[in-house]
Design a protein around this motif. Structure first.
Motif, PDB file in Angstrom:
ATOM      1  N   GLU A 179      -8.239   7.015  46.248  1.00 39.94           N
ATOM      2  CA  GLU A 179      -7.705   8.096  46.547  1.00 39.94           C
ATOM      3  C   GLU A 179      -6.702   8.330  47.315  1.00 39.94           C
ATOM      4  OE1 GLU A 179      -7.758  12.359  46.255  1.00 39.94           O
ATOM      5  OE2 GLU A 179      -8.611  11.003  45.031  1.00 39.94           O
ATOM      6  N   LEU A 180      -6.617   7.471  48.485  1.00 35.85           N
ATOM      7  CA  LEU A 180      -5.496   7.448  49.553  1.00 35.85           C
ATOM      8  C   LEU A 180      -4.132   6.900  48.621  1.00 35.85           C
ATOM      9  CD1 LEU A 180      -7.065   6.009  52.677  1.00 35.85           C
ATOM     10  CD2 LEU A 180      -6.294   8.224  52.296  1.00 35.85           C
ATOM     11  N   LEU A 181      -4.568   5.788  47.752  1.00 37.03           N
ATOM     12  CA  LEU A 181      -3.351   4.981  47.170  1.00 37.03           C
ATOM     13  C   LEU A 181      -2.632   6.259  46.252  1.00 37.03           C
ATOM     14  CD1 LEU A 181      -1.677   2.511  46.631  1.00 37.03           C
ATOM     15  CD2 LEU A 181      -3.507   2.055  44.746  1.00 37.03           C
ATOM     16  N   TYR A 182      -3.535   7.019  45.298  1.00 39.86           N
ATOM     17  CA  TYR A 182      -3.145   8.005  44.720  1.00 39.86           C
ATOM     18  C   TYR A 182      -2.271   8.942  45.616  1.00 39.86           C
ATOM     19  CZ  TYR A 182      -3.093  12.199  41.752  1.00 39.86           C
ATOM     20  OH  TYR A 182      -2.593  13.407  41.207  1.00 39.86           O
ATOM     21  N   LEU A 183      -2.854   9.412  46.617  1.00 38.37           N
ATOM     22  CA  LEU A 183      -2.045  10.469  47.308  1.00 38.37           C
ATOM     23  C   LEU A 183      -0.951  10.103  47.828  1.00 38.37           C
ATOM     24  CD1 LEU A 183      -5.267  12.340  49.019  1.00 38.37           C
ATOM     25  CD2 LEU A 183      -3.926  12.969  47.145  1.00 38.37           C
ATOM     26  N   GLY A 184      -0.956   8.597  48.281  1.00 38.48           N
ATOM     27  CA  GLY A 184       0.163   8.114  48.842  1.00 38.48           C
ATOM     28  C   GLY A 184       1.476   8.140  48.182  1.00 38.48           C
ATOM     29  N   PHE A 245       7.587  11.025  52.614  1.00 40.35           N
ATOM     30  CA  PHE A 245       7.754   9.466  52.605  1.00 40.35           C
ATOM     31  C   PHE A 245       6.808   8.833  53.427  1.00 40.35           C
ATOM     32  CE2 PHE A 245      12.283   9.506  50.794  1.00 40.35           C
ATOM     33  CZ  PHE A 245      11.961   9.401  49.395  1.00 40.35           C
ATOM     34  N   ALA A 246       7.104   9.557  54.988  1.00 42.47           N
ATOM     35  CA  ALA A 246       6.232   8.906  55.943  1.00 42.47           C
ATOM     36  C   ALA A 246       4.750   9.114  55.649  1.00 42.47           C
ATOM     37  CB  ALA A 246       6.599   9.861  57.261  1.00 42.47           C
ATOM     38  N   ILE A 247       4.461  10.254  55.182  1.00 43.72           N
ATOM     39  CA  ILE A 247       3.000  10.635  55.103  1.00 43.72           C
ATOM     40  C   ILE A 247       2.537   9.685  53.925  1.00 43.72           C
ATOM     41  CG2 ILE A 247       1.334  12.311  53.837  1.00 43.72           C
ATOM     42  CD1 ILE A 247       3.105  14.477  55.467  1.00 43.72           C
ATOM     43  N   GLY A 248       3.313   9.569  52.792  1.00 39.53           N
ATOM     44  CA  GLY A 248       2.872   8.378  51.743  1.00 39.53           C
ATOM     45  C   GLY A 248       2.688   7.227  52.120  1.00 39.53           C
ATOM     46  N   VAL A 249       3.685   6.816  52.765  1.00 37.58           N
ATOM     47  CA  VAL A 249       3.414   5.294  53.424  1.00 37.58           C
ATOM     48  C   VAL A 249       2.267   4.996  54.197  1.00 37.58           C
ATOM     49  CG1 VAL A 249       4.751   3.261  54.644  1.00 37.58           C
ATOM     50  CG2 VAL A 249       5.976   4.570  53.086  1.00 37.58           C
TER      51      VAL A 249
END
Length: 389
Positions: A179-184, A245-249
């Protein structure tokens, strides 16, 4: 290298975070590896400037000494003078960064991200004073990781220590990390859409031609009006893209960095706007400047009228926020402009609750959004400096 400024930077991040993603999908912790990656990426960011590299190392050591020193002191003592001294020392390098260039003097701590590291350090000192971390240990490695977390080091969003530490020390299950990976990934692609498509096109195809080189708008007045609206939209997509970008990474690294924007141009009033625009900075100033001032004035009872205390607090908050952007007049006026808007809205809201002449329905909501949007855009026009040219 400027963070998120080129595709090379994203390529490097992709290479270095591949093991992080693999470990996450296996349900394993990547905390130690991510700490090492942060050091490597920071070296990439600051490696082309010897002065910048030395600055961030010395600055981080200085801030950690203040945080750890005050944390040790606060375990059994609580002197206001000591607390104020620690806070002033923490913000001193940032003040020097702003002031010394105006005096024609060089400064040491003028590196990318000095403001946001300062905000984190001041936050930890204040929360230690409040007793929120009195019994908590501050592991050196995690403290450095928090201050220098590379996805957000240059321009935020500003995270809070307790929330950050909770994520860093949590081992996500396979499903949770998916889920984190998808959101990121979704956040990173939204960043590309905002910054490298919308912001790029708005700036290069429209903004650069306004208002001084307006081709199709022959009236200087209307050219400046067009600039005001176009610049406001550009500023949102550029900064919101960076934040995405910052949130995704961060999400890829297992850290749920807080959101920074929540559709700010549909705000129904100026207070609603500051709950939607650059939220981590807005909430930081609210919690550690405005609320501190109001609490202090209420406790001292120097001014008995609570509305007067609140209004002074707003002017203090937005004045500081203005000069934080820079000591040029347009930044100062931008801050005071928003203070006037907030105080004016507060007065109107109290008046309307008494007289009920502005009902709450979908029509008045739409008008409120329209009015607020125009006030916001004029504020960004002040912020741009174009008004004073």
């Amino acid at each position: 290298m400027i963070p998120y400024g080129s595709f090379i930077f994203f390529f490097l991040i992709g290479i270095f975070l591949l093991p992080t993603i693999i470990l996450g999908l296996l349900g394993k912790s990547s905390k130690i590896y991510n700490m090492l990656v942060s050091i490597v990426i920071l070296a990439v960011i600051f490696g082309n400037s010897k002065t910048g590299a030395i600055s961030i190392i010395l600055f981080t050591i200085f801030q950690i000494a203040l945080i750890k020193g005050y944390h040790y002191y606060r375990k059994d003592r609580n002197n206001t003078v000591v607390f104020c001294t620690m806070v002033l020392m923490a913000i001193l390098p940032l003040v020097l960064v702003k002031v010394l260039p105006l005096l024609g003097l060089n400064h040491l701590f003028g590196f990318l991200g000095v403001s946001y590291i300062t905000f984190k350090a001041v936050q930890m000192i204040i929360e230690t004073r409040d007793g929120l971390m009195k019994k908590q240990t501050l592991p050196m490695g995690e403290l450095i990781y928090f201050l220098l977390f590379f996805p957000t080091v240059s321009s935020g969003p500003i995270d809070r220590w307790k929330r950050f530490e909770k994520d860093v020390n949590k081992t996500f299950s396979k499903e949770e990390y998916k889920e984190l990976l998808y959101l990121g990934i979704n956040s990173i692609f939204r960043g590309f859409l905002y910054k490298f498509i919308f912001a790029f096109l708005i700036y290069n195809k429209i903004l650069v031609y306004l208002p001084d080189h307006a081709t199709y708008i022959h009236s200087p007045f209307w050219a400046n009006v067009a600039y005001m609206y176009v610049y406001s939209v550009y500023l949102f997509f550029d900064f919101a893209g960076y934040s995405a970008f910052a949130i995704g990474v961060s999400y890829l690294m297992g850290v749920k960095t807080p959101e920074n924007f929540n559709m700010p141009f549909i705000s129904k009033n100026i207070k609603d706007f500051w709950n939607r625009w650059h939220m981590s900075l807005s909430f930081w100033f609210r919690d550690y400047v405005y609320m501190r001032f109001v609490f202090w004035m209420t406790k001292k009872k120097w001014i008995k009228n609570r509305y007067t205390v609140s209004n002074i607090g707003y002017f203090l908050l937005f004045f500081i926020m203005g000069i934080w952007h820079g000591l040029e007049w347009h930044f100062v006026i931008y801050g005071l402009y928003h203070a006037v808007l907030i105080v004016g809205y507060d007065y109107f809201d109290r008046w309307n609750r008494k007289h009920k002449l502005w009902p709450k329905n979908k029509w008045t909501h739409g008008v409120s959004v329209f009015i607020t949007f125009n006030f916001i855009c004029f504020g960004f026009y002040i912020f741009s400096g174009q008004l004073f040219k």
